[in-house]
Design an enzyme around this catalytic site. Sequence first.
Site, short mmCIF file in Angstrom:
data_model
loop_
_atom_site.label_atom_id
_atom_site.label_comp_id
_atom_site.label_asym_id
_atom_site.label_seq_id
_atom_site.Cartn_x
_atom_site.Cartn_y
_atom_site.Cartn_z
N CYS A 1 40.09 44.08 39.25
CA CYS A 1 38.49 43.76 38.47
C CYS A 1 37.36 45.00 38.87
O CYS A 1 38.01 46.16 39.11
CB CYS A 1 38.27 42.52 39.21
SG CYS A 1 37.22 42.22 36.93
N HIS B 1 43.64 39.77 36.69
CA HIS B 1 43.72 39.04 38.22
C HIS B 1 44.56 38.25 39.07
O HIS B 1 44.84 36.88 38.55
CB HIS B 1 42.79 37.95 38.34
CG HIS B 1 40.98 38.76 38.65
ND1 HIS B 1 40.48 39.12 39.66
CD2 HIS B 1 40.27 38.90 37.70
CE1 HIS B 1 38.98 39.95 39.03
NE2 HIS B 1 39.07 39.10 38.32
N GLU C 1 45.93 37.99 41.57
CA GLU C 1 45.44 36.77 42.27
C GLU C 1 45.31 35.07 42.04
O GLU C 1 45.23 34.27 42.77
CB GLU C 1 44.31 37.23 43.66
CG GLU C 1 43.41 36.92 43.54
CD GLU C 1 42.45 38.47 42.40
OE1 GLU C 1 44.00 39.00 42.07
OE2 GLU C 1 41.65 38.45 42.19
#
EC number: 6.3.5.3
Lengths: 79, 222
Positions: free
Chosen positions: B86, B196, B198
């Site tokens: 990002c 994302h 994660e």
Amino acid sequence: MKARVTVTLKNGVLDPQGKAIEGALGGLGFDSIAAVRQGKVFDVELAHTDAGAAKADLEQMCEKLLANTVIENFAIEIV
Amino acid sequence: MKTAVIVFPGSNRDRDMFHALELITGSRPQSVWHTEATLPDVDLVVVPGGFSYGDYLRSGAIAARSPILKDLVAQADKGMTVLGVCNGFQILTEAGLLPGALMRNAGLNFVCKEVMLETVSDGTRFSSKFEKGQVWRCPVAHHDGNYFADGDTLKALEDNGQVVFRYANGTNPNGSINDIAGITNAKGNVLGMMPHPENLVEPLHGGTEGRILFESLLEAAA
């Protein structure tokens, strides 16, 4: 010494913000609008007394930070 | 696998990244403040998401000129594995570690939703445990994710297999050229992506496909 740096998007790079402004101006009745491109202006004050040296520094500043030369052009004007 | 996460003023996905890395590697990542001069000796450096410096000037522009980036560029040139997610992707393009630029989303809106990603290349250290062509769900949250590169750069990216992730099934949320969601550098040791992974590492997240990326790195570092 004062200078003005203008940063604009290169031709061919889509400018959705410019397009939105263009549409809004059209909505306000400005029928003459053909296209709007949005850019940035930096007013910079320098300690230089020599315009050539100031321009050389400003070019470096544009290359290194003020403009992203992948997508943007810059113009320098001593004012 | 030893890892580090660089933190800037305005980073906000650093904790998510710490959590994912600790969960998957079993050891706590090191936190590196942006003013530090050198990176620790690790196998992976992550530049996390957020709004470094409030996105002033251009997203990632100021962070890309912070002191720690000098060492990041030097280490990346030597082959260190670097992941930017990002805002991290924006910072890596601004620093010149990845080609192209991330511009304002074509629809002008901040997008916070799930998209579908296709793993286009399984030949990188970031994607080796994906199936080639695997389509998976992943969250995105950004305002400036519209990937742009000029024609020659784009052709080189495609020809060299540097496009690793593409938005699939018509879910391109930002107008990115060629539906590009994630790319590597020419050497393949630096990856930047807008989505994302994660945030997709535990069943409570609604899926664990994000783990595959980190597990690929874990295998590469072993």
